[in-house]
Scaffold this active site. Structure first.
Site, PDB file in Angstrom:
ATOM      1  N   SER A 181      41.613  38.395  28.525  1.00 19.82           N
ATOM      2  CA  SER A 181      41.657  37.262  27.578  1.00 19.82           C
ATOM      3  C   SER A 181      40.923  37.606  26.284  1.00 19.82           C
ATOM      4  O   SER A 181      39.885  37.042  25.979  1.00 19.82           O
ATOM      5  CB  SER A 181      41.087  35.993  28.230  1.00 19.82           C
ATOM      6  N   LYS A 217      34.999  42.587  35.574  1.00 22.81           N
ATOM      7  CA  LYS A 217      35.326  41.170  35.754  1.00 22.81           C
ATOM      8  C   LYS A 217      35.740  40.844  37.187  1.00 22.81           C
ATOM      9  O   LYS A 217      35.185  39.953  37.821  1.00 22.81           O
ATOM     10  CB  LYS A 217      36.497  40.754  34.829  1.00 22.81           C
ATOM     11  N   SER A 218      36.769  41.532  37.660  1.00 22.87           N
ATOM     12  CA  SER A 218      37.322  41.211  38.986  1.00 22.87           C
ATOM     13  C   SER A 218      36.332  41.529  40.093  1.00 22.87           C
ATOM     14  O   SER A 218      36.223  40.787  41.076  1.00 22.87           O
ATOM     15  CB  SER A 218      38.615  41.993  39.234  1.00 22.87           C
TER      16      SER A 218
END
Lengths: 208, 208
Positions: A106, A38-39
């Site tokens: 999340s 993700k990052s």
């Protein structure tokens, strides 16, 4: 007092801020397992967008867990409040006219839906960074899976806390199979087709 | 995949974001009694700055009390947490390269100091919007003082909750005595002298 400019009260709003930046404000929400990428993908996309003159901000664990959310742990309730606050900050960042990238595990569908619901429909994009647990475990850059396996971290997503797969993400990146460059191009292509980015962008080759 | 641009990993940081916006990131923190003029002055300053090409954002009760801080009331503890969160968001906004204006009563010295302490020294400016209680009462645009006097609002700053006057604010505006235009010029002058704003700005006349 001189009087070179006459001022009338009309507060600066999202439209004015976006116009100044010549862009459409947006929240790009990256969800996926720890170590799914993700990052990395969000950071690479941000770099490309900034290089093309867009005004961005990247929210991730690094800049909120030690500050805004430093009172929160990893219980279901605290994860929920963490995502709620981050969602509200992403909304404010978009209100400031920025293209806001948020990269958070999340894991819960309901929490992601709450973020979507506080945003205007055309200002929210959910990106599922999809990598198998086995791939993420194999990467494990911070040794977190190893710690979770040894029981040193509790409530670790994918181990003893669930990850609820997005049902209809705007973008689905098979992050276990494609390199970062391809993921970024997939995103640029989506943003371009949906009219967020102006015409004339260039696909990019990335060397990480 | 074509390869028009070669990408090397160097995350976009505050310096890069500020450079893109050709400005110095800053938090301008307005404190003062209810109805002292914080939001009006901050909004007028924002409008001038935006008109001069600066990239700004205004945080105030309107955009946080119904969102990020909607779980908080007005007890001392909740006010403290409210200002803590707003301070953290202001820090993120400055990290995004923005000139961030925050207009909150923020009655407690310790809370304002905490915000100052999380910011680099040259990126925080405290503005005391100083109007006598009698002036604020007289204005009372939302009828809040009247409600507090009737006991319908508890813990109202200046009535049954204290306001701790700033000891060394960077800017002290005598908001009971000077019009908004003069307050804004006082701020522009300060920002100019301290090197935040570029040379060549124009004093302004405001018609509110």
């Amino acid at each position: 007092m001189s009087s070179n400019i006459v001022w009338h009260s009309h507060p600066v709003d999202q439209g004015a801020r976006a116009e100044q930046k010549r862009q459409r404000p947006l929240v790009i929400w990256f969800t996926g397992l720890s170590a799914s990428g993700k990052s990395t993908i969000a950071g690479a996309l941000e770099q490309i967008l900034t290089g093309q003159g867009y005004h961005t901000y990247l929210l991730d664990g690094d800049n909120v867990r030690h500050g805004l959310c430093r009172d929160l742990g990893f219980s279901d309730k605290d994860r929920q409040e963490n995502i709620r606050r981050v969602g509200e900050v992403a909304r404010l960042m978009a209100d400031a006219g920025l293209i806001t990238l948020a990269a958070f595990i999340s894991p819960f569908r309901a929490d992601r839906r709450l973020v979507r619901e506080i945003m205007p429909e055309e200002q929210f994009v959910e990106v599922f960074v999809d990598a198998d647990l086995s791939v993420c475990r194999g990467r494990d850059p911070k040794g977190l899976y190893a710690k979770a396996d040894r029981g040193e971290i509790k409530q670790f997503t994918g181990i003893d806390s669930p990850y609820e797969v997005p049902q209809k993400p705007e973008v689905h990146i098979r992050a276990g199979e494609v390199p970062v460059a391809e993921a970024v191009n997939q995103l640029l292509d989506y943003l371009h087709r949906s009219g967020v980015l102006q015409a004339g962008y260039q696909p990019v080759a990335l060397e990480a």
